[in-house]
Scaffold this motif. Structure first.
Motif, short mmCIF file in Angstrom:
data_model
loop_
_atom_site.label_atom_id
_atom_site.label_comp_id
_atom_site.label_asym_id
_atom_site.label_seq_id
_atom_site.Cartn_x
_atom_site.Cartn_y
_atom_site.Cartn_z
N LEU A 181 -17.60 -29.06 11.84
CA LEU A 181 -16.49 -29.51 11.00
C LEU A 181 -15.62 -28.29 10.73
O LEU A 181 -16.13 -27.22 10.39
N GLY A 182 -14.29 -28.43 10.92
CA GLY A 182 -13.48 -27.25 10.69
C GLY A 182 -11.98 -27.50 10.79
O GLY A 182 -11.52 -28.64 10.96
N ARG A 183 -11.27 -26.40 10.70
CA ARG A 183 -9.80 -26.44 10.78
C ARG A 183 -9.34 -25.35 11.73
O ARG A 183 -9.75 -24.19 11.61
N PHE A 184 -8.44 -25.74 12.65
CA PHE A 184 -7.92 -24.83 13.67
C PHE A 184 -6.42 -24.64 13.45
O PHE A 184 -5.69 -25.61 13.23
N ASN A 193 3.29 -23.90 15.53
CA ASN A 193 2.63 -24.00 14.22
C ASN A 193 1.59 -25.12 14.19
O ASN A 193 1.63 -26.04 13.38
N VAL A 194 0.62 -25.00 15.09
CA VAL A 194 -0.39 -26.05 15.25
C VAL A 194 -1.44 -25.94 14.14
O VAL A 194 -1.95 -24.86 13.84
N GLN A 195 -1.78 -27.07 13.54
CA GLN A 195 -2.87 -27.19 12.58
C GLN A 195 -3.65 -28.45 12.91
O GLN A 195 -3.06 -29.51 13.06
N ALA A 196 -4.98 -28.31 13.05
CA ALA A 196 -5.78 -29.48 13.44
C ALA A 196 -7.14 -29.43 12.75
O ALA A 196 -7.76 -28.36 12.64
N ASP A 197 -7.61 -30.60 12.30
CA ASP A 197 -8.95 -30.73 11.76
C ASP A 197 -9.90 -31.12 12.88
O ASP A 197 -9.58 -31.98 13.71
N ILE A 198 -11.08 -30.50 12.92
CA ILE A 198 -12.05 -30.74 13.98
C ILE A 198 -13.25 -31.47 13.39
O ILE A 198 -13.87 -31.00 12.42
#
Length: 381
Positions: free
Chosen positions: A350-353, A367-372
């Motif tokens: 579980l994380g954020r990239f 400006n990429v933001q993604a939850d994994i």
């Protein structure tokens, strides 16, 4: 004429003396009969340590040049305990005469050898909790210790084929210990061989650790080398480590890294590692463009606080330039992912990239933001 009766009596005196010597010899031989001697020694040791110590088989001893006792099939347990604390196929102990006669307050032992010993850490912990608080006194072993084909049982993990030795042990003096064996936990197997050098033999000391081995799990089979310097302190309820300049080298998919950190071990475990991976492992998910073509190290921060079996989540932070990942994962799930040849592109976590830009199929994203949210590996479902 008075001398004649005296001359006739000397054979009687000699016979009495010889009879007394013979009786004394029989008494000494009886007292030093191997079973009786072994039982006397073990009863005294067991009473002093709160243990029941027994053996099966024929013991033996020698008295020259110093006392040496050999015991077969030794079992030591806390009274009433279901599991023994220690078993050994053979135990050999050599003592100097000064220790036997109690001529010195300090405990001095010449040598201890244990063949095929097995140590149960849970039983050891229960025994230690039952003992009265007393200052720790390290004995002197002038010719050291040799352990062959040993085993250590600790919850859901084991150490097999343990060989351990050191040439000499003197309190507060330098100590060099050599060891090799095989650590096993579930499907994970780690073969190791190395040594640890302590600045002083005590419950707290600076040290240097060096080891090599192989890490195996399913299809995974990677060599590894680990070197680091540090300080340990085992004077309290927890054993604490501080280490610097840790260098771990291996082959993909196992990463190579350099780090500093700390750890503590007791009822729970805590550790923290901060360092860098010089290279991205070839078998890990391919880095997205445009960063994949840039030779940059990966900085990392790993932290854990939880159960001793490492079943709680580990916090992981990775940074490669301006690209970052903040995540949590479970060690067992990550191990299963590494060992799975048909693994998913990302490990279970579980994380954020975040990244300043990414190229996907010819498109550039800024400006990429993604939850994994990755599920557990198929083998764990």
């Amino acid at each position: 004429m008075a001398d004649a009766p005296r001359k006739r009596r000397w054979p009687l005196y000699l016979a009495v003396v010889l009879a007394l010597l013979a009786m004394a010899g029989l008494w000494v031989n009886h007292q030093l009969e191997p079973h009786r001697l072994a039982r006397t020694v073990l009863d005294a040791l067991g009473e002093s340590q709160g243990l029941e110590i027994d053996f099966q088989g024929e013991p033996s001893y020698v008295l020259r040049p110093e006392p040496r006792l050999v015991l077969p099939n030794v079992v030591a347990r806390q009274p009433g305990a279901a599991a023994p604390l220690l078993t050994a196929k053979r135990v050999e102990v050599s003592l100097p005469w000064d220790t036997v006669w109690g001529g010195d307050d300090k405990v001095v032992i010449t040598r201890i050898q244990l063949d095929q010993p097995a140590l149960d850490l849970a039983a050891l912990s229960d025994w230690r909790a039952s003992r009265p608080q007393a200052p720790f006194e390290l004995p002197t072993l002038t010719q050291g210790v040799l352990v062959t084909s040993g085993r250590v049982v600790g919850g859901d993990w084991r150490i097999h084929a343990l060989d351990l030795s050191f040439d000499e042990l003197r309190p507060d003096q330098p100590l060099d210990v050599k060891a090799k064996g095989r650590f096993e936990r579930d499907a994970l197997s780690i073969h190791f061989e190395g040594d640890v050098s302590l600045l002083r033999a005590a419950l707290a000391s600076p040290f240097m650790f060096r080891a090599t081995g192989r890490l195996q799990q399913a299809e995974l089979d990677s060599p590894w080398t680990l070197v680091f310097a540090g300080d340990f302190d085992a004077t309290g309820d927890y054993t604490r480590l501080e280490f610097a300049n840790l260098s771990f080298e291996s082959e993909s998919p196992v990463p190579t890294l350099q780090a500093d950190g700390s750890a503590s071990f007791g009822e729970t475990v805590q550790f923290k590692l901060e360092g860098t991976m010089p290279d991205w492992p070839a078998d890990w998910p391919v880095l997205p463009e445009p960063r994949a073509a840039v030779a940059l190290p990966v900085d990392f921060d790993v932290a854990y606080a939880g159960a001793a079996d490492l079943s709680d989540p580990v916090s992981l932070k990775l940074a490669r330039g301006e690209t970052r990942l903040d995540a949590t994962l479970v060690v067992a799930d990550a191990q299963a992912w590494l060992a799975n040849e048909e693994r998913t592109p990302l490990p279970p976590m579980l994380g954020r990239f975040t990244a300043p830009s990414l190229e996907i199929e010819g498109f550039t994203l800024e400006n990429v933001q993604a939850d994994i949210v990755e599920p557990a590996p198929a083998s764990e479902e």
